[in-house]
Structure formats: structure tokens, C-alpha cells
Design an enzyme around this catalytic site. Structure first.
Site, PDB file in Angstrom:
ATOM      1  CG  ASP A   8      63.928  24.854  45.598  1.00  0.00           C
ATOM      2  OD1 ASP A   8      64.914  24.107  45.638  1.00  0.00           O
ATOM      3  OD2 ASP A   8      63.232  25.033  44.579  1.00  0.00           O
ATOM      4  CE  LYS A  70      70.059  20.463  45.174  1.00  0.00           C
ATOM      5  NZ  LYS A  70      68.712  21.019  44.961  1.00  0.00           N
ATOM      6  CD  GLU A 169      65.345  19.574  45.692  1.00  0.00           C
ATOM      7  OE1 GLU A 169      65.254  19.041  44.567  1.00  0.00           O
ATOM      8  OE2 GLU A 169      66.383  20.113  46.094  1.00  0.00           O
ATOM      9  CG  ASP A 192      61.965  17.885  41.731  1.00  0.00           C
ATOM     10  OD1 ASP A 192      62.370  18.668  40.854  1.00  0.00           O
ATOM     11  OD2 ASP A 192      62.205  18.044  42.941  1.00  0.00           O
TER      12      ASP A 192
END
Ligand code: AMP
Length: 607
Positions: A8, A70, A169, A192
Site C-alpha cells: 500500500d 503521491k 485501494e 477510504d
């Protein structure tokens, strides 16, 4: 095939897991943590720090500490203005309108920075498993574009990892939740909310099949935004109280950001927290301190619109899946920011039920990635994952219209083609403008690529037949082919507009990263040998202290000299591992001789 790890790769923290005996387990990092900050720091001595060590020096080295990469990976300069404004490190335009970062006068692509984080996770996994790891499954937000997915894959390659699959994810989190519940027919909603992105997915689970029905989200929303709201509030408060604007002071900003995040996290369990930053700045009247109280209610008012904003994609995902909140059996919360009470309360109200707390929101995505790694590695056989694309894909047609070829929420892998024609008489070239999005006009969607198919025989408009085929692989990465049916002439593009790293560039970066892996390995070895030396010196001191009278003086001298040699080396800033080992072995040998001589002297036979 070696072990395949699941990663992850988070905005704020990353986590790596692997299957052990059919069950996914989190691999602890070399510092003992279960998650690793996705932070890279470049020190004065050209050392590269990754994870906790990088985080620890972020305040004093803000300009050379890269976090939240990211938020920039696979994105364009023009698209990242808001993100760029709030980071204390230097960013500059990269190739093809991408964003690069600079630290210690060296430029890096976001792929390279992400690769540094991945490389640390790889090394930690190798140390844990005791074998080399070369393959991985990496997760990305469901709402990541094609370019962001491709860039993440490139980061893996640079880090020396073959990325077997990119998994969304929320889907990974659902896998972690559902592994033990495969035989129940279940409809689940995964909410999420991480550090930089928000995804919501609706899945149908049953008979080992995990089918994503719909996914929606916001690529620009996460915990960093909540921190940012607190930072802005602190700047305002401070300006009102002391008439000093801290917004241009990088070091102060970094301290404010850290304090804001800490306060936010505290407010998940307490109702108020004090933010205390001594010596935040100074003016001609002397040093200035920031000391204020933030209540949960104030925090909630600062982020109210963002919290409400999470409900829009939630509503859309349910609508696209053609279900109502009542049809959802379980709501799973993933990502650190889902721990914020007002977020939990908002979902509870909207869904009409409490969320499930059986999966750890920090680890479930990595655990799910490890399960998918197990599926691909053949260790798990009865699980099938059917994921979807988050946004529609198509091309521009006459009048600037966006013609969808593959609709969003279509299960992948998939392929589809459509026939198009020319709009003018005698037209010998057609331009294929590939786009992603939901808006009806091309200009409002995101361009993925443009290419020409030339060499059509001149014909009246409407006669030529150009077949445009879209193929999406299991990673959600798109390939496009345009073919003239008359001449069979065709043109293909693989949509990789991730700053268009060429294969050669990726290879060069991979080799550079490999060199660093060597340095990292040596550094780890050095730490281990240092520890062994310290332990040996400690047991040497104890032995000498307790048995001095029983040891021959020449032996004492020998041991003390050997100990002093080891100590001398340990005090050096950068001793060679080889040298340390040699001296450690010598000390060990001398200590054994001491032990033997003690026993010689007490050689009284037992009855
Ligand atoms: P992730 O990307 O899932 O690692 O999530 C990281 C984000 O979650 C960061 O913005 C953290 O500040 C935030 N976070 C972690 N723990 C908490 C908590 N207990 N309360 C609020 N936010 C948290």
C-alpha cells in the site's frame, strides 16, 4: 517464483504485507513500525533517509524533505497548482508538463521519489523473509488516472520490483475484509479516506468473487487538506495576535503542519487540544511563541465543507451500483482520516448503520494487496477479483463532442471498439484524441493522448471506416488502436502519459536505485554490526568486572586492547563494516580465551 509482496503505497504512510500460511500479515519495517512514512529526506552529507528517519528530520530540513509525493505522481503541472502551493520543498516543471521536485540541487521525478519509498519496503520485506523479493502488487486509489497508474508502475520498476498488478485501494480493503467471509452474499461499501485521496467503492461479495459494482471518489481530498485548514487557521490567529505573517516562512510552515496533524489526530480521541510552538518566529521585540487551543467543535467547523464533500461521491457510487444505503450490509472504513469522529458520524447518518471495525484502517489495503499477490502467485485459488474502471474512456468526435467507448464502472480487463469516419471530403488523416471523463464535451475531460492515423485513401466524407479499439488491462491501463478498415493500416498507442518516462529512462533510474539499494544494505549491515559490538563490549566489561582476580594479567591487557580498538572504530563517523567485524571477532576470540582461563582456575571436579 519467489514471494510476491503486497504494497500500500500511501500518500502519508505505506505498508507492506505478505501471505503466510494462506493469511496476509504485515511486515514490520527495520525501525519496528508496521507502517512507514512515505517521506524521503536528503541530508547535508548526501545521505538519503526514508521513512521514520526522514520524518524525524523534516522540521530542520524542510526544503530537502519530500512528502506527499503521491499528490504529484503522474499529474501535470497545470493540474497541481493547489498541491504545489502548500509544499515546502522545491518543485519545478518536468518533461511533458509534469512536476519534478528538487532537493540538494538535484532534480527527481515523482516516480524516483516513490521508488525510494518502495525500495525501503522491499528491503524491509527481504530482511523479514530472508530472501530476495522481485515481484509486487501495488495499490492505488480507485480514482487514479491512467497516467498515475502507469507512473506508479514505473516507480515499482525503478525500485527493482516487477509490478504484477495494480489494484484499487478500496478493492484491496474489501479483499482483506472478505477473505474469511467469502461464502456470504454481501454487499459492502468501502469508504477510504487517506492522506491525499478519497475513494468509495461498492462491492458485491459471494462465492469467492469480489465484484466491484461502482467506484467514485476525489483525487484531491484527504487528511492533508484537514491539516491545511488548521494551518491556515493558525496563521490567521497568529497574524491577528502578533501581526506577523508566517505563510512565507518554510521552517515555520513545516512546524505548523506537523503541529496541525498532531492536533487533528489528538482531536479524534479528545475534545480539545493545545497547540504550542515556542520560538515560531521573531521580530525586533524578540522571539514569538504560538500557543493556542483548538477544540473539536472548531476543527469540525474548519473542515465542514470537506466532510460534506465526501458524501457526493458516496451518493454517486450507490447510484451507479443501483442500490440504496439499506442494501449495503457492511460499511468498511479505510485510511487514517476515517478515524475522525465527524467523518464516522456523517457516514453513520447517511448509511443508517454503524461501520464495521473488524479491519484495521491502516493495514487493510496492504493486507488485501498481499491476498491479490497470493492469487497471482497461485497460493490462493478460490478468489476472483473483478475490478472496474473509475472513469469513462473515449475519443473526441466532430464538434468537440466526447464519444465514450468504454463506460465508467465497466469490469476490467475489457476491450471494445467502435467505427468512426471522416468529416470532410478527401480527408486522408484522422486525429484520434483519447480522453477520460464523464463530461459530454471533449474540452471538459482529460486528454490522455493524441495521435494521427494517416494514409487513408481520399474518399467522400462518411465513407472511410476507421475502427478505434480500446483495451484495458487488469491494472486499468489503456491501449488504443486505430485501424482503417479499407487499407488495414493501423496505429497503436499505449497510454503512458506519466511524464512519458521512456523505457531507457526507467532503466537508468532502476540502475541508480540499485546502487542506492547497495548503500542501504551496507548501512543496515553497519547498524547491525555496531549493535553486536556494543553488546560484546558490554559483556566484556561485565566479565572483566566480575572476574578480574581470576584472569591472567596478560589476558586482561589483551582484552582491554581489543576492546579499545573496537571502541575507537565505533566512535568513527563511518567505520567500514569489514574492519569492525574483524576487530569484533578479535575481541570475541580474546574473550573466549578469558572464559577458558577463568574455568581453568576454578577447575574443581564435581562429585
Ligand atoms: P493513510 O494515507 O491511510 O495512511 O492516512 C493518513 C492520513 O490519516 C494522514 O492525513 C493522517 O494525519 C491521518 N490520520 C491518521 N490517524 C488519524 C487519526 N487518529 N485521526 C485523524 N486523522 C488521522
Amino acid at each position: 517464483m519467489g514471494r510476491v509482496i503486497g504494497i500500500d503505497l500511501g500518500t502519508t504512510n505505506s505498508c507492506v504485507a505478505v501471505l503466510e500460511g494462506g493469511k496476509p500479515v504485515v511486515i514490520p519495517n527495520s525501525e519496528g513500525g508496521r507502517t512507514t512514512p512515505s517521506i524521503v529526506g536528503f541530508t547535508k552529507t548526501t545521505e538519503r533517509l526514508v521513512g521514520q528517519l526522514a520524518k524525524r528530520q523534516a522540521v530542520t530540513n524542510a526544503e530537502n524533505t519530500i512528502f506527499s509525493i503521491k499528490r504529484l505522481i503522474g499529474r501535470t503541472w497545470s493540474d497541481t497548482e493547489a498541491e504545489r502551493r502548500r509544499i515546502p520543498y522545491k518543485v519545478l516543471p518536468g518533461k511533458d508538463d509534469t512536476v519534478n521536485v528538487e532537493a540538494r540541487s538535484k532534480t527527481y521525478t515523482p516516480q524516483e521519489i516513490s521508488a525510494m519509498v518502495l525500495q525501503k519496503l522491499k528491503l524491509d520485506a527481504e530482511a523479514y523473509l530472508g530472501e530476495q523479493v522481485t515481484e509486487a502488487v501495488i495499490t492505488v486509489p480507485a480514482y487514479f488516472t491512467n497516467a498515475q497508474r502507469q507512473a506508479t508502475k514505473d516507480a515499482g520498476t525503478i525500485a527493482g520490483l516487477e509490478v504484477l498488478r495494480i489494484v484499487n485501494e478500496p478493492t484491496a480493503a474489501a479483499l482483506a475484509y472478505g477473505l474469511d467471509r467469502q461464502n456470504k452474499d454481501h454487499c459492502i461499501l468501502v469508504f477510504d479516506l487517506g492522506g491525499g485521496t478519497f475513494d468509495v467503492s461498492v462491492l458485491q461479495l459471494g462465492d469467492g468473487v469480489f465484484e466491484v459494482l461502482a467506484t467514485a471518489g476525489n483525487n484531491h481530498l484527504g487528511g492533508d487538506d484537514f491539516d491545511d485548514r488548521i494551518v491556515r487557521w493558525l496563521i490567521e490567529e497568529f497574524k491577528n495576535a502578533s501581526h506577523i505573517d508566517l505563510s512565507g516562512d518554510r521552517m515555520a510552515l513545516q512546524r505548523l503542519k506537523e503541529a496541525a496533524e498532531k492536533a487533528k489526530i489528538e482531536l479524534s480521541t479528545t475534545v480539545s487540544t493545545s497547540i504550542n510552538l515556542p520560538f515560531i518566529t521573531a521580530d525586533n521585540t524578540g522571539p514569538k511563541h504560538l500557543d493556542t487551543l483548538l477544540t473539536r467543535a472548531k476543527f469540525e467547523s474548519l473542515i465542514a465543507d470537506l466532510v460534506e464533500g465526501t458524501m457526493t461521491p458516496t451518493r454517486r457510487a450507490l447510484q451507479d451500483a443501483e442500490i440504496t444505503p439499506q442494501d449495503v450490509h457492511k460499511v468498511i472504513l479505510v485510511g487514517g482520516s476515517s478515524r475522525i469522529p465527524v467523518i464516522q458520524e456523517t457516514i453513520r447518518k447517511f448509511m443508517g448503520k454503524e461501520s464495521d471495525r473488524s479491519v484495521n484502517p491502516d493495514e487493510s489495503v496492504a493486507l488485501g494487496a498481499a491476498i491479490q499477490a497470493g492469487v497471482l502467485g497461485g497460493e490462493i485459488q478460490d478468489v476472483l477479483l473483478l475490478d472496474v474502471i473509475p472513469l469513462s474512456l473515449g475519443i473526441e468526435t466532430v464538434g468537440g463532442v466526447f464519444s465514450k467507448i468504454i463506460e465508467h464502472n465497466t469490469t476490467i480487463p475489457t476491450s471494445k471498439s467502435q467505427i468512426f469516419t471522416t468529416s470532410a471530403d478527401g480527408q486522408t488523416t484522422v486525429e484520434v484524441h483519447v480522453l477520460q471523463g464523464e463530461r459530454s464535451m471533449a474540452a471538459d475531460n482529460k486528454t490522455l493522448a493524441r495521435f494521427n492515423l494517416a494514409g487513408l485513401p481520399p474518399a467522400p466524407r462518411g465513407i472511410p471506416q476507421v475502427e478505434v479499439g480500446f483495451g484495458i488491462d487488469a491494472n486499468g491501463i489503456l491501449n488504443v488502436v486505430a485501424k482503417d478498415r479499407g487499407t488495414n493500416r493501423e496505429q497503436k498507442v499505449s497510454i503512458t502519459n506519466s511524464g512519458k518516462l521512456t523505457a531507457a529512462e526507467v532503466e537508468r533510474m532502476r540502475l541508480e536505485a540499485q546502487e542506492y539499494a547497495e548503500t542501504d544494505r551496507t548501512r543496515r549491515e553497519l547498524v547491525e554490526v555496531r549493535n553486536q559490538c556494543e553488546q560484546l563490549m558490554y559483556s566484556c566489561d561485565r566479565t572483566l568486572h566480575a572476574n578480574r582476580d581470576l584472569i591472567r594479567p596478560d589476558l586482561i591487557e589483551r582484552v582491554e586492547t581489543a576492546r579499545a580498538d573496537v571502541k575507537l572504530l565505533l566512535d568513527e563517523a563511518d567505520p567500514s563494516v569489514e574492519n569492525l567485524r574483524q576487530h569484533m571477532d578479535q575481541l570475541q576470540e580474546d574473550l573466549l580465551a578469558v572464559g577458558a582461563s577463568i574455568y581453568e582456575q576454578t577447575d574443581i571436579p564435581l562429585e
